[in-house]
Scaffold this active site. Structure first.
Site, PDB file in Angstrom:
ATOM      1  N   THR A   1      32.566  40.973  37.020  1.00 56.10           N
ATOM      2  CA  THR A   1      32.571  40.929  35.555  1.00 56.10           C
ATOM      3  C   THR A   1      31.418  41.721  34.944  1.00 56.10           C
ATOM      4  OG1 THR A   1      31.277  38.886  35.572  1.00 56.10           O
ATOM      5  CG2 THR A   1      33.684  38.660  35.538  1.00 56.10           C
TER       6      THR A   1
ATOM      7  N   ARG B   1      23.199  41.743  48.898  1.00 56.29           N
ATOM      8  CA  ARG B   1      22.083  42.491  49.482  1.00 56.29           C
ATOM      9  C   ARG B   1      22.186  43.969  49.125  1.00 56.29           C
ATOM     10  NH1 ARG B   1      23.130  44.978  54.628  1.00 56.29           N
ATOM     11  NH2 ARG B   1      25.147  44.409  55.492  1.00 56.29           N
TER      12      ARG B   1
ATOM     13  N   ASN C   1      45.772  50.550  48.938  1.00 56.53           N
ATOM     14  CA  ASN C   1      46.840  49.882  49.684  1.00 56.53           C
ATOM     15  C   ASN C   1      47.101  48.508  49.072  1.00 56.53           C
ATOM     16  OD1 ASN C   1      48.733  49.020  51.499  1.00 56.53           O
ATOM     17  ND2 ASN C   1      47.366  48.927  53.257  1.00 56.53           N
TER      18      ASN C   1
ATOM     19  N   ALA D   1      35.437  40.369  49.884  1.00 57.58           N
ATOM     20  CA  ALA D   1      36.766  39.784  49.685  1.00 57.58           C
ATOM     21  C   ALA D   1      36.714  38.602  48.718  1.00 57.58           C
ATOM     22  CB  ALA D   1      37.338  39.343  51.022  1.00 57.58           C
TER      23      ALA D   1
ATOM     24  N   HIS E   1      44.235  39.853  24.971  1.00 56.05           N
ATOM     25  CA  HIS E   1      44.077  39.037  23.761  1.00 56.05           C
ATOM     26  C   HIS E   1      42.607  38.636  23.667  1.00 56.05           C
ATOM     27  CE1 HIS E   1      43.704  35.392  26.225  1.00 56.05           C
ATOM     28  NE2 HIS E   1      44.734  35.851  26.913  1.00 56.05           N
TER      29      HIS E   1
END
Length: 202
Positions: free
Chosen positions: A181, A199, A104, A176, A134
């Protein structure tokens, strides 16, 4: 198809009853009409270079630019209610979304490969991108395109970023605003910038 739609309507009716909302004949007919429209919209927006499973549904108006390959499982839902969902798939790239997954208002950009498992929920304003577009720094030898894998039963909440080369393990939750990464172990809650383990969900 009709049997699947009937079963879905029975589930919706049971949910309406649990939520204390009207679940009479008019409500069911309205749900049935809405479901048919959503299935037809799914076929309308996902025709070019797309393989769709049964009862793939669209609500709202997604932006779809597909020059590669999109593979959608059964009962996939792509909503554009809070925010427009945007799916960009480049030439020779592939986006796979497993059965019963719900997206959504997310932005998914695929230059190589993004694989989303079954029963995955992806919230509004989230970005999934497998390409930096890049190199970072002059003379960097690192590839700036790497596949992303999101395993089954993952919940990616609002305003998250999933970066290139990441694997998110089964049953994990991304809090949120997180920027992911690095790989996320299964059944783990991660959050923060960059995302870190908060956790173990076991």
């Amino acid at each position: 198809m009709l049997k699947s739609l009937y079963l879905k309507l029975k589930e919706k009716q049971a949910k309406l009853i649990r939520d204390g909302e009207p679940a009479g004949m008019f409500s069911i007919v309205k749900l049935a009409f809405s479901g048919v429209v959503q299935v037809l919209l799914g076929r309308w927006y996902f025709t070019k270079r797309t393989t769709s499973g049964r009862l793939m549904m669209v609500k709202g108006r997604p932006l779809v630019q597909n020059y590669g390959d999109i593979k959608l499982g059964d009962h996939v839902k792509i909503w554009s209610i809070i925010q427009q969902s945007k799916l960009f798939v480049k030439r020779n790239a592939c986006l796979k979304i497993g059965a019963n997954s719900f997206i959504n208002g997310a932005h998914i950009s695929v230059s190589e490969s993004v694989t989303i498992g079954s029963n995955v929920n992806i919230g509004p304003y989230s970005v999934i991108i497998d390409d930096d577009f890049h190199p970072v720094g002059s003379g960097s030898g690192e590839s700036y395109k790497k596949p992303i894998v999101i395993e089954d039963d993952v919940w990616i909440t609002m305003n998250c970023m999933i970066m290139k080369g990441v694997r998110i393990g089964k049953g994990s939750v991304v809090a949120a605003g997180a920027v992911v990464t690095k790989d996320v172990p299964p059944n783990t809650l991660v959050g923060g910038v960059p995302a870190k383990v908060i956790r173990d969900l076991n």
